[in-house]
Enzyme design. Structure first.
Site, PDB file in Angstrom:
ATOM      1  N   THR A 232      12.540  16.009  -3.790  1.00 49.34           N
ATOM      2  CA  THR A 232      11.515  15.612  -4.667  1.00 49.34           C
ATOM      3  C   THR A 232      10.359  14.676  -3.839  1.00 49.34           C
ATOM      4  O   THR A 232       9.515  14.135  -4.624  1.00 49.34           O
ATOM      5  CB  THR A 232      12.397  14.619  -5.843  1.00 49.34           C
ATOM      6  OG1 THR A 232      12.831  13.579  -5.163  1.00 49.34           O
ATOM      7  CG2 THR A 232      13.142  15.657  -6.478  1.00 49.34           C
TER       8      THR A 232
ATOM      9  N   ARG B 190       4.684   9.079  -6.207  1.00 46.13           N
ATOM     10  CA  ARG B 190       4.368  10.569  -6.225  1.00 46.13           C
ATOM     11  C   ARG B 190       5.892  11.017  -6.014  1.00 46.13           C
ATOM     12  O   ARG B 190       5.712  12.426  -5.888  1.00 46.13           O
ATOM     13  CB  ARG B 190       3.376  10.626  -4.929  1.00 46.13           C
ATOM     14  CG  ARG B 190       2.298  10.370  -5.305  1.00 46.13           C
ATOM     15  CD  ARG B 190       0.960  10.757  -4.411  1.00 46.13           C
ATOM     16  NE  ARG B 190       1.270  11.686  -3.332  1.00 46.13           N
ATOM     17  CZ  ARG B 190       1.397  11.487  -2.084  1.00 46.13           C
ATOM     18  NH1 ARG B 190       0.977  10.333  -1.348  1.00 46.13           N
ATOM     19  NH2 ARG B 190       1.736  12.506  -1.383  1.00 46.13           N
ATOM     20  N   ASN B 191       6.780  10.420  -5.742  1.00 44.11           N
ATOM     21  CA  ASN B 191       8.067  11.266  -5.973  1.00 44.11           C
ATOM     22  C   ASN B 191       8.514  11.784  -7.127  1.00 44.11           C
ATOM     23  O   ASN B 191       8.393  11.100  -8.075  1.00 44.11           O
ATOM     24  CB  ASN B 191       9.052  10.422  -5.367  1.00 44.11           C
ATOM     25  CG  ASN B 191      10.514  10.851  -5.029  1.00 44.11           C
ATOM     26  OD1 ASN B 191      10.988  11.680  -5.882  1.00 44.11           O
ATOM     27  ND2 ASN B 191      10.788  10.732  -3.799  1.00 44.11           N
ATOM     28  N   ALA B 192       8.660  13.089  -7.071  1.00 45.70           N
ATOM     29  CA  ALA B 192       9.042  13.618  -8.642  1.00 45.70           C
ATOM     30  C   ALA B 192      10.185  13.537  -9.249  1.00 45.70           C
ATOM     31  O   ALA B 192      10.658  13.918 -10.174  1.00 45.70           O
ATOM     32  CB  ALA B 192       8.717  15.174  -8.381  1.00 45.70           C
TER      33      ALA B 192
END
Length: 159
Positions: free
Chosen positions: A138, A38-40
């Site tokens: 992020t 889920r880290n962008a």
């Protein structure tokens, strides 16, 4: 629990250094920068550099190096329970003097979130020849900012 960061992803052509604070639990388990799904971070960079997205870590590393970007963390080690930067204690910074001497083309340091900038300012002597840029984290913990807003802010810098 004491945790340790990874070696940098860099080469002699690196011009921009992106600094996080310290890898989270998922990243440490995977032995990958920004490993949490889920880290962008990776999605943003692939988008910014107009590259087809990949989950393959080797392709990710090649993509950043191809675009003259280096990745590292401000901290070499710390004591932390969980993944949140707010839980960091007993931090030990990385050796930026040697790193920057070995990477003389780096002219910009980008902080992936405010906490990375704060730790850097606390431990590292700032150089007047380097541009410093703070961008939104992020991390999935930075849920107050949408992916599109993060992309907009990151794209402003890279374009």
């Amino acid at each position: 629990m004491k945790v340790y960061s990874f070696p940098p992803i860099s080469n002699k052509n690196s011009k921009i250094l992106i600094l996080g604070t310290m890898p989270g639990i998922t990243s440490l388990e995977l032995n990958q920068y920004y490993g949490h799904p889920r880290n962008a971070f990776w999605k943003l960079l692939f988008e910014i550099f107009n590259e087809p997205f990949s989950t393959d870590y080797e392709i990710r590393k090649k993509m950043v190096l191809k675009n003259n970007v280096a990745i590292w963390d401000v901290l070499q080690a710390c004591v932390r329970e969980g993944s949140l930067d707010s839980a960091i204690e007993q931090e030990i910074p990385n050796d930026f003097t040697n790193f920057l001497n070995e990477h003389p083309n780096i002219d910009t340091i980008v902080f992936n979130g405010q906490k990375a900038a704060k730790f850097f300012q606390k431990y590292v002597k700032v150089s007047k020849t380097i541009q410093y840029v703070n961008l939104p984290s992020t991390s999935p913990a930075n849920a107050g900012i949408s992916f599109d807003k993060k992309l907009e802010e990151w794209r402003k810098f890279f374009n």
